[in-house]
Design a protein around this motif. Structure first.
Motif, PDB file in Angstrom:
ATOM      1  N   UNK A  65       0.694  -0.990   0.220  1.00 16.22           N
ATOM      2  CA  UNK A  65      -0.065   0.385   0.023  1.00 16.22           C
ATOM      3  C   UNK A  65       0.976   0.868   0.065  1.00 16.22           C
ATOM      4  N   UNK A  66       0.280   2.103  -1.078  1.00 21.72           N
ATOM      5  CA  UNK A  66       0.857   3.692  -1.132  1.00 21.72           C
ATOM      6  C   UNK A  66       0.448   4.526   0.087  1.00 21.72           C
ATOM      7  N   UNK A  67       0.903   5.456   1.170  1.00 22.70           N
ATOM      8  CA  UNK A  67       0.864   5.998   2.114  1.00 22.70           C
ATOM      9  C   UNK A  67       0.259   7.220   1.347  1.00 22.70           C
ATOM     10  N   UNK A  68      -0.544   7.897   2.312  1.00 26.58           N
ATOM     11  CA  UNK A  68      -1.168   9.002   2.072  1.00 26.58           C
ATOM     12  C   UNK A  68      -2.190   8.816   0.390  1.00 26.58           C
ATOM     13  N   UNK A  69      -2.699   7.021  -0.224  1.00 24.51           N
ATOM     14  CA  UNK A  69      -2.744   7.467  -1.074  1.00 24.51           C
ATOM     15  C   UNK A  69      -5.440   6.955  -1.610  1.00 24.51           C
ATOM     16  N   UNK A  70      -4.873   6.609  -0.132  1.00 21.13           N
ATOM     17  CA  UNK A  70      -6.271   6.218   0.515  1.00 21.13           C
ATOM     18  C   UNK A  70      -6.103   4.834  -0.046  1.00 21.13           C
ATOM     19  N   UNK A  71      -4.841   4.066  -0.034  1.00 18.86           N
ATOM     20  CA  UNK A  71      -4.743   3.102   0.567  1.00 18.86           C
ATOM     21  C   UNK A  71      -4.780   1.982  -1.474  1.00 18.86           C
ATOM     22  N   UNK A  72      -4.029   2.504  -1.890  1.00 19.51           N
ATOM     23  CA  UNK A  72      -3.844   2.265  -3.801  1.00 19.51           C
ATOM     24  C   UNK A  72      -2.960   1.637  -3.165  1.00 19.51           C
ATOM     25  N   UNK A  73      -2.780   0.372  -4.436  1.00 17.34           N
ATOM     26  CA  UNK A  73      -1.116  -0.335  -4.424  1.00 17.34           C
ATOM     27  C   UNK A  73      -0.531   0.290  -5.691  1.00 17.34           C
ATOM     28  N   UNK A  74       0.418  -0.363  -5.816  1.00 14.99           N
ATOM     29  CA  UNK A  74       1.425   0.082  -7.156  1.00 14.99           C
ATOM     30  C   UNK A  74       2.051   0.613  -8.030  1.00 14.99           C
ATOM     31  N   UNK A  75       2.596  -0.385  -8.421  1.00  9.43           N
ATOM     32  CA  UNK A  75       3.309   1.827  -9.579  1.00  9.43           C
ATOM     33  C   UNK A  75       2.804   2.379 -10.294  1.00  9.43           C
ATOM     34  N   UNK A  76       1.325   2.559 -10.319  1.00  7.77           N
ATOM     35  CA  UNK A  76       0.278   3.762 -11.203  1.00  7.77           C
ATOM     36  C   UNK A  76       0.308   4.652 -10.400  1.00  7.77           C
ATOM     37  N   UNK A  77      -0.272   3.934  -8.884  1.00 11.23           N
ATOM     38  CA  UNK A  77      -0.401   4.842  -7.461  1.00 11.23           C
ATOM     39  C   UNK A  77       0.321   6.264  -6.914  1.00 11.23           C
ATOM     40  N   UNK A  78       1.939   5.036  -6.734  1.00 11.56           N
ATOM     41  CA  UNK A  78       3.181   6.001  -6.536  1.00 11.56           C
ATOM     42  C   UNK A  78       3.816   6.944  -7.165  1.00 11.56           C
ATOM     43  N   UNK A  79       3.311   6.511  -8.665  1.00  9.36           N
ATOM     44  CA  UNK A  79       3.954   7.816  -9.265  1.00  9.36           C
ATOM     45  C   UNK A  79       2.419   8.562  -9.687  1.00  9.36           C
ATOM     46  N   UNK A  80       1.640   8.798  -9.333  1.00 13.87           N
ATOM     47  CA  UNK A  80       0.302  10.115  -9.520  1.00 13.87           C
ATOM     48  C   UNK A  80       0.556  10.396  -8.418  1.00 13.87           C
ATOM     49  N   UNK A  81       0.333   9.910  -6.863  1.00 16.24           N
ATOM     50  CA  UNK A  81       1.047  10.483  -5.455  1.00 16.24           C
ATOM     51  C   UNK A  81       1.988  11.603  -5.802  1.00 16.24           C
ATOM     52  N   UNK A  82       3.132  10.843  -6.338  1.00 17.52           N
ATOM     53  CA  UNK A  82       3.847  11.835  -6.560  1.00 17.52           C
ATOM     54  C   UNK A  82       3.660  13.193  -7.837  1.00 17.52           C
ATOM     55  N   UNK A  83       3.672  13.054  -8.319  1.00 17.34           N
ATOM     56  CA  UNK A  83       2.928  13.756  -9.406  1.00 17.34           C
ATOM     57  C   UNK A  83       1.952  15.031  -9.295  1.00 17.34           C
ATOM     58  N   UNK A  84       1.486  14.247  -8.077  1.00 12.97           N
ATOM     59  CA  UNK A  84      -0.691  15.949  -7.446  1.00 12.97           C
ATOM     60  C   UNK A  84       0.595  15.976  -6.588  1.00 12.97           C
ATOM     61  N   UNK A  85       0.682  15.242  -5.701  1.00 10.03           N
ATOM     62  CA  UNK A  85       0.690  16.262  -3.923  1.00 10.03           C
ATOM     63  C   UNK A  85       2.581  16.487  -3.674  1.00 10.03           C
ATOM     64  N   UNK A  86       3.389  15.248  -4.487  1.00 13.59           N
ATOM     65  CA  UNK A  86       4.740  15.209  -3.918  1.00 13.59           C
ATOM     66  C   UNK A  86       5.647  16.092  -3.879  1.00 13.59           C
ATOM     67  N   UNK A  87       6.212  16.569  -2.453  1.00 16.94           N
ATOM     68  CA  UNK A  87       7.354  17.128  -2.933  1.00 16.94           C
ATOM     69  C   UNK A  87       8.944  16.454  -2.531  1.00 16.94           C
ATOM     70  N   UNK A  88       9.459  17.205  -4.379  1.00 19.16           N
ATOM     71  CA  UNK A  88      10.370  16.500  -3.914  1.00 19.16           C
ATOM     72  C   UNK A  88      11.632  16.905  -3.500  1.00 19.16           C
ATOM     73  N   UNK A  89      11.387  17.372  -2.601  1.00 15.78           N
ATOM     74  CA  UNK A  89      12.698  18.832  -1.517  1.00 15.78           C
ATOM     75  C   UNK A  89      12.806  17.689  -0.544  1.00 15.78           C
ATOM     76  N   UNK A  90      11.507  16.752  -0.358  1.00 14.80           N
ATOM     77  CA  UNK A  90      11.151  16.247   1.191  1.00 14.80           C
ATOM     78  C   UNK A  90      12.235  14.628   0.630  1.00 14.80           C
ATOM     79  N   UNK A  91      12.159  14.296  -0.485  1.00 11.58           N
ATOM     80  CA  UNK A  91      12.963  13.383  -0.447  1.00 11.58           C
ATOM     81  C   UNK A  91      11.931  11.456  -0.439  1.00 11.58           C
ATOM     82  N   UNK A  92      12.607  11.333   0.561  1.00 12.40           N
ATOM     83  CA  UNK A  92      11.967   9.428   0.832  1.00 12.40           C
ATOM     84  C   UNK A  92      11.097  10.488   1.532  1.00 12.40           C
ATOM     85  N   UNK A  93       9.578  11.189   2.123  1.00  9.70           N
ATOM     86  CA  UNK A  93       9.154  11.345   3.266  1.00  9.70           C
ATOM     87  C   UNK A  93       8.398  12.864   2.012  1.00  9.70           C
TER      88      UNK A  93
END
Length: 426
Positions: A65-93
């Motif tokens: 499960x990818x955290x902070x996605x509403x229980x979504x799993x997998x590569x597409x969910x991780x990608x979407x989370x990074x694009x829509x809500x990610x802060x690259x400056x926080x690196x692995x957070x």
């Protein structure tokens, strides 16, 4: 160890490179980090996305499960989370701060955007490429070898950043891990100025204890930690296994608490630290002693993983559970001889447990690894040990660790391919 010695500085550098906070399983988080960085470079919301991932990345992202996605799993969910809500400056957070509204936007982006998945074109075990498109504009980010190692950033037809991806992690800019020995680790841990590593270790104790407590208190994954306590009681040997497993129970099922990782893995960070923390509480040792025991556990884990590699068919939790056994042995008064025998005994017991991706059963493997680490100590304390020539055990702890590196890196390479085929239904 002389504080002017190059080895002393190298051990400090290794610790600072390895002990870092991450929220969520580190492979999907690395994808989210690459995606967030690509979106930042593009300077626009993409209308199309391509993700290229090596087989081991696919394996470790598929079921978690990818955290902070509403229980979504997998590569597409991780990608979407990074694009829509990610802060690259926080690196692995990168997706540690996501509002409920942003979670809805992640789901909408997944439904409305073409995200295509492809095998990495590179012969690198750890490789992620995210390409984002907005009209005629394109940006791309490549991460190779370890979770934060960006080797390429491109915008349209221009290279923004590039460094040649090499054949293995030891050729990158990280400190050479081949200098490590069990004897050197103990010497360093007993002589280091704790203030040099205190901040990282404080955070490891705080973060990893918190998620372990969460895993015990609430229902996460297969609840391996709770099952252990409910079945075998509350003695220290059981608590050491149960709380480490409980941290993984929570983490693999999307808990939004951070973990301080070791060898690029939160599960390894939990397995290497939580059992040592539990023993330190039981023994009522002072903070300085706990920190020195954690140094031994963390560094023994990293030492074992150096020969195996970041990702492998060999379960990394085994290295970390054995690292915890080494730290516990030292807490109980053991020196080099006791620690070395603990490691060899434990390696003889559990080496070869497979990694079939990040998912709830990781908690069970952590419990088995910690059990082996503790048993390895008690065997030697009772005058028992496994001897050279018995299976993969060779005379000398360093030689046995080298055998494990060979087993995990070379011997299990085909096993890794078969695991991935099984997981993909091929």
């Amino acid at each position: 160890m002389d504080k002017s010695d190059k080895l002393y500085s190298a051990y400090l550098d290794i610790l600072h490179e390895e002990l870092m906070p991450a929220m969520g399983c580190t492979e999907p988080i690395a994808i989210a980090y690459a995606a967030a960085m690509a979106r930042k470079v593009l300077e626009d919301m993409p209308d199309r996305v391509e993700v290229y991932a090596s087989d081991n990345i696919i394996k470790n992202v598929k079921s978690v499960v990818v955290p902070n996605t509403g229980n979504l799993r997998g590569i597409k969910a991780a990608t979407a989370a990074g694009i829509v809500a990610g802060n690259a400056d926080k690196v692995l957070e990168v997706i540690s701060e996501v509002s409920r509204e942003k979670q809805k936007e992640i789901a909408l982006f997944l439904d409305s955007t073409d995200i295509s998945l492809h095998n990495s074109p590179n012969d690198i075990i750890f490789d992620i490429i995210v390409k984002v498109y907005a009209g005629s504009s394109c940006a791309s980010v490549q991460i190779s070898h370890y979770h934060t190692n960006i080797v390429h950033i491109g915008k349209d037809d221009k290279e923004v950043f590039h460094t040649q991806p090499c054949d293995d992690i030891n050729q990158t800019t990280v400190t050479d891990r081949s200098i490590m020995t069990v004897e050197g680790i103990i010497d360093f841990a007993e002589s280091v100025d704790i203030d040099k590593v205190k901040d990282a270790l404080q955070k490891q104790v705080k973060y990893n204890s918190a998620i372990a407590e969460e895993g015990i208190k609430n229902k996460w994954g297969a609840n391996v930690g709770s099952v252990l306590l409910n079945t075998w009681g509350n003695d220290i040997k059981t608590r050491a296994k149960a709380f480490a497993a409980a941290g993984s129970d929570a983490r693999m099922s999307g808990c939004e608490l951070p973990v301080v990782i070791v060898s690029g893995s939160g599960n390894q960070g939990l397995a290497a630290s939580v059992p040592v923390i539990e023993y330190a509480k039981e023994l009522q040792v002072d903070q300085d002693t706990l920190y020195r025991a954690l140094l031994i556990s963390n560094l023994v884990t990293i030492h074992q993983k150096t020969g195996i590699g970041r990702l492998s068919a060999y379960c990394g939790a085994i290295s970390a559970g054995i690292g915890a056994g080494a730290g516990i042995t030292w807490l109980l008064g053991g020196k080099y001889e006791e620690v070395a025998h603990t490691i060899v005994n434990a390696l003889a017991i559990v080496s070869g447990i497979i990694c079939d991706g990040a998912k709830p059963s990781c908690a069970g493997k952590i419990a088995s690894a910690v059990e082996a680490g503790i048993l390895g100590y008690h065997m030697y304390k009772n005058g028992q040990q496994f001897y050279a020539g018995e299976g993969i055990v060779t005379k000398g702890v360093e030689n046995t660790i080298k055998n494990i590196g060979r087993l995990g890196r070379d011997g299990m390479a085909q096993t890794d391919k078969e695991i991935i085929k099984i997981m993909l239904g091929e």
